[in-house]
Motif scaffolding. Structure first.
Motif, mmCIF file in Angstrom:
data_model
loop_
_atom_site.group_PDB
_atom_site.id
_atom_site.type_symbol
_atom_site.label_atom_id
_atom_site.label_comp_id
_atom_site.label_asym_id
_atom_site.label_seq_id
_atom_site.Cartn_x
_atom_site.Cartn_y
_atom_site.Cartn_z
ATOM 1 N N LEU A 120 -7.535 -8.815 -2.716
ATOM 2 C CA LEU A 120 -8.403 -9.774 -3.405
ATOM 3 C C LEU A 120 -7.673 -10.450 -4.561
ATOM 4 O O LEU A 120 -7.672 -11.690 -4.676
ATOM 5 N N LEU A 121 -7.058 -9.671 -5.440
ATOM 6 C CA LEU A 121 -6.380 -10.230 -6.612
ATOM 7 C C LEU A 121 -5.175 -11.065 -6.221
ATOM 8 O O LEU A 121 -4.899 -12.110 -6.827
ATOM 9 N N THR A 122 -4.456 -10.639 -5.188
ATOM 10 C CA THR A 122 -3.304 -11.416 -4.717
ATOM 11 C C THR A 122 -3.759 -12.745 -4.134
ATOM 12 O O THR A 122 -3.131 -13.788 -4.373
ATOM 13 N N ALA A 123 -4.867 -12.739 -3.402
ATOM 14 C CA ALA A 123 -5.385 -13.979 -2.818
ATOM 15 C C ALA A 123 -5.902 -14.927 -3.894
ATOM 16 O O ALA A 123 -5.742 -16.147 -3.801
ATOM 17 N N LEU A 124 -6.515 -14.379 -4.941
ATOM 18 C CA LEU A 124 -7.083 -15.213 -6.003
ATOM 19 C C LEU A 124 -6.012 -15.837 -6.877
ATOM 20 O O LEU A 124 -6.030 -17.042 -7.141
ATOM 21 N N TYR A 125 -5.051 -15.041 -7.325
ATOM 22 C CA TYR A 125 -4.078 -15.524 -8.307
ATOM 23 C C TYR A 125 -2.817 -16.113 -7.683
ATOM 24 O O TYR A 125 -2.018 -16.743 -8.379
ATOM 25 N N GLU A 126 -2.618 -15.887 -6.400
ATOM 26 C CA GLU A 126 -1.504 -16.469 -5.647
ATOM 27 C C GLU A 126 -0.138 -16.252 -6.317
ATOM 28 O O GLU A 126 0.623 -17.207 -6.536
ATOM 29 N N PRO A 127 0.209 -15.000 -6.641
ATOM 30 C CA PRO A 127 1.543 -14.720 -7.189
ATOM 31 C C PRO A 127 2.572 -14.700 -6.063
ATOM 32 O O PRO A 127 2.233 -14.887 -4.891
ATOM 33 N N GLU A 128 3.823 -14.454 -6.432
ATOM 34 C CA GLU A 128 4.852 -14.274 -5.407
ATOM 35 C C GLU A 128 4.524 -13.021 -4.601
ATOM 36 O O GLU A 128 4.224 -11.970 -5.156
ATOM 37 N N VAL A 129 4.574 -13.155 -3.277
ATOM 38 C CA VAL A 129 4.249 -12.042 -2.385
ATOM 39 C C VAL A 129 5.528 -11.554 -1.708
ATOM 40 O O VAL A 129 6.344 -12.355 -1.244
ATOM 41 N N PHE A 130 5.698 -10.240 -1.667
ATOM 42 C CA PHE A 130 6.884 -9.639 -1.071
ATOM 43 C C PHE A 130 6.504 -8.953 0.246
ATOM 44 O O PHE A 130 5.562 -8.166 0.294
ATOM 45 N N GLN A 131 7.239 -9.277 1.294
ATOM 46 C CA GLN A 131 7.022 -8.647 2.596
ATOM 47 C C GLN A 131 8.303 -7.925 3.004
ATOM 48 O O GLN A 131 9.365 -8.535 3.115
ATOM 49 N N GLU A 132 8.174 -6.620 3.182
ATOM 50 C CA GLU A 132 9.330 -5.789 3.517
ATOM 51 C C GLU A 132 9.004 -4.907 4.719
ATOM 52 O O GLU A 132 7.839 -4.663 5.014
ATOM 53 N N GLN A 133 10.028 -4.436 5.369
ATOM 54 C CA GLN A 133 9.877 -3.492 6.474
ATOM 55 C C GLN A 133 10.478 -2.152 6.039
ATOM 56 O O GLN A 133 11.635 -2.095 5.626
ATOM 57 N N HIS A 134 9.680 -1.091 6.107
ATOM 58 C CA HIS A 134 10.160 0.227 5.698
ATOM 59 C C HIS A 134 9.652 1.311 6.647
ATOM 60 O O HIS A 134 8.583 1.178 7.233
ATOM 61 N N ARG A 135 10.410 2.376 6.736
ATOM 62 C CA ARG A 135 9.911 3.602 7.362
ATOM 63 C C ARG A 135 9.267 4.458 6.268
ATOM 64 O O ARG A 135 9.572 4.301 5.087
ATOM 65 N N CYS A 136 8.422 5.373 6.685
ATOM 66 C CA CYS A 136 7.808 6.278 5.716
ATOM 67 C C CYS A 136 7.530 7.612 6.401
ATOM 68 O O CYS A 136 7.738 7.760 7.607
ATOM 69 N N MET A 137 7.026 8.571 5.641
ATOM 70 C CA MET A 137 6.744 9.893 6.190
ATOM 71 C C MET A 137 5.677 9.828 7.285
ATOM 72 O O MET A 137 5.724 10.561 8.265
ATOM 73 N N ALA A 138 4.733 8.912 7.117
ATOM 74 C CA ALA A 138 3.668 8.782 8.110
ATOM 75 C C ALA A 138 4.162 8.091 9.377
ATOM 76 O O ALA A 138 3.638 8.318 10.467
ATOM 77 N N HIS A 139 5.166 7.225 9.227
ATOM 78 C CA HIS A 139 5.711 6.483 10.375
ATOM 79 C C HIS A 139 7.241 6.552 10.328
ATOM 80 O O HIS A 139 7.910 5.562 10.033
ATOM 81 N N PRO A 140 7.834 7.709 10.624
ATOM 82 C CA PRO A 140 9.281 7.886 10.446
ATOM 83 C C PRO A 140 10.145 7.209 11.500
ATOM 84 O O PRO A 140 11.326 6.957 11.256
#
Length: 263
Positions: free
Chosen positions: A53-73
């Motif tokens: 909600l806050l990102t959509a309202l204020y339209e700051p710079e958005v970061f999109q990254e690809q990562h592995r994690c413990m839930a999806h190794p």
């Protein structure tokens, strides 16, 4: 008390679901960066909604990254974040910290006390918010201990807590976000009390609906309350100039929040 502000997955497009999941994973990743694994344990869908909600309202710079994690190794997953994800992560941990302390005071659960110490929330940037939330949680705790049966009183206190979380900065949108958080908070509290009613009666625990649950038309009255709260919340939402991911946010507010109720 959280976990009610979720998506209605069948009504989302595949791309929209991927974006939503990206925000969820982005918040999870941010919690880990800022607070470690213990921070990840506080992750909620409700705060994912706030981040989006806050990102959509204020339209700051958005970061999109690809990562592995413990839930999806085995496979990298999309993680979407902005500076408001950092804010939401801080608020998420702040609330979890105070809730753990409150649970310790309530039932002397040593694990809750240990968890509150592990979180080690200490951010001077949000001292006023922390003080206000602590005061409101104490007020809510006092009301519950004296068996306050006025649902408007106790849900209103929780609504004020959510109102604080929804406002990252004082500006022209503060009042709207505050009202939106207030009514959504009341909705969450009412639905949570309704869901736990049978369990609380069996355990002789506090529940504001105990005195009226056998009244004629009780279930209809609860649905009317919930409808009024979410109607006020969505009215505030529709006054915000949000374009990005508006369909996902509407899916949550108009359909997703009702999935737990219908369950």
């Amino acid at each position: 008390m959280f976990g009610y502000v979720v998506i209605n997955k069948p009504e989302l497009k595949f791309k929209e679901f991927d974006i939503y999941k990206g925000y969820y994973c982005g918040l999870c990743h941010t919690l880990k960066k800022r607070y470690g694994l213990r921070g990840q344990f506080t992750l909620t869908y409700d705060m994912t909604f706030l981040s989006m909600l806050l990102t959509a309202l204020y339209e700051p710079e958005v970061f999109q990254e690809q990562h592995r994690c413990m839930a999806h190794p085995t496979k990298k997953h999309l993680m979407i974040s902005s500076k408001y994800t950092d804010y939401v992560a801080d608020m998420n941990v702040l609330l979890a910290h105070f809730k753990a302390i409150d649970d310790w005071k309530d039932d002397h659960n040593v694990l809750k006390l240990a968890f509150s110490k592990l979180l080690k929330w200490d951010n001077s940037d949000y001292k006023q918010k922390a003080d206000d939330i602590a005061h409101l949680l104490d007020e809510l705790n006092r009301c519950e201990h004296k068996n306050e049966q006025g649902i408007d009183v106790v849900s209103g206190i929780f609504g004020k807590i959510m109102a604080i979380l929804f406002v990252p900065v004082n500006d022209c949108w503060s009042a709207t976000l505050e009202r939106m958080g207030f009514f959504l908070g009341k909705y969450i509290y009412i639905l949570d009390a309704y869901k736990d009613l049978e369990k609380d009666i069996k355990k002789n625990s506090y529940n504001p609906f105990k005195s009226i649950c056998n009244d004629e038309g009780f279930d209809d009255k609860i649905k009317q309350m919930l409808t009024m709260m979410i109607a006020e919340c969505t009215k505030e939402f529709e006054s915000l100039p949000i374009l990005e991911n508006a369909n996902i946010l509407r899916n949550i507010l108009y359909a997703g929040v009702w999935t737990k109720y219908y369950e």
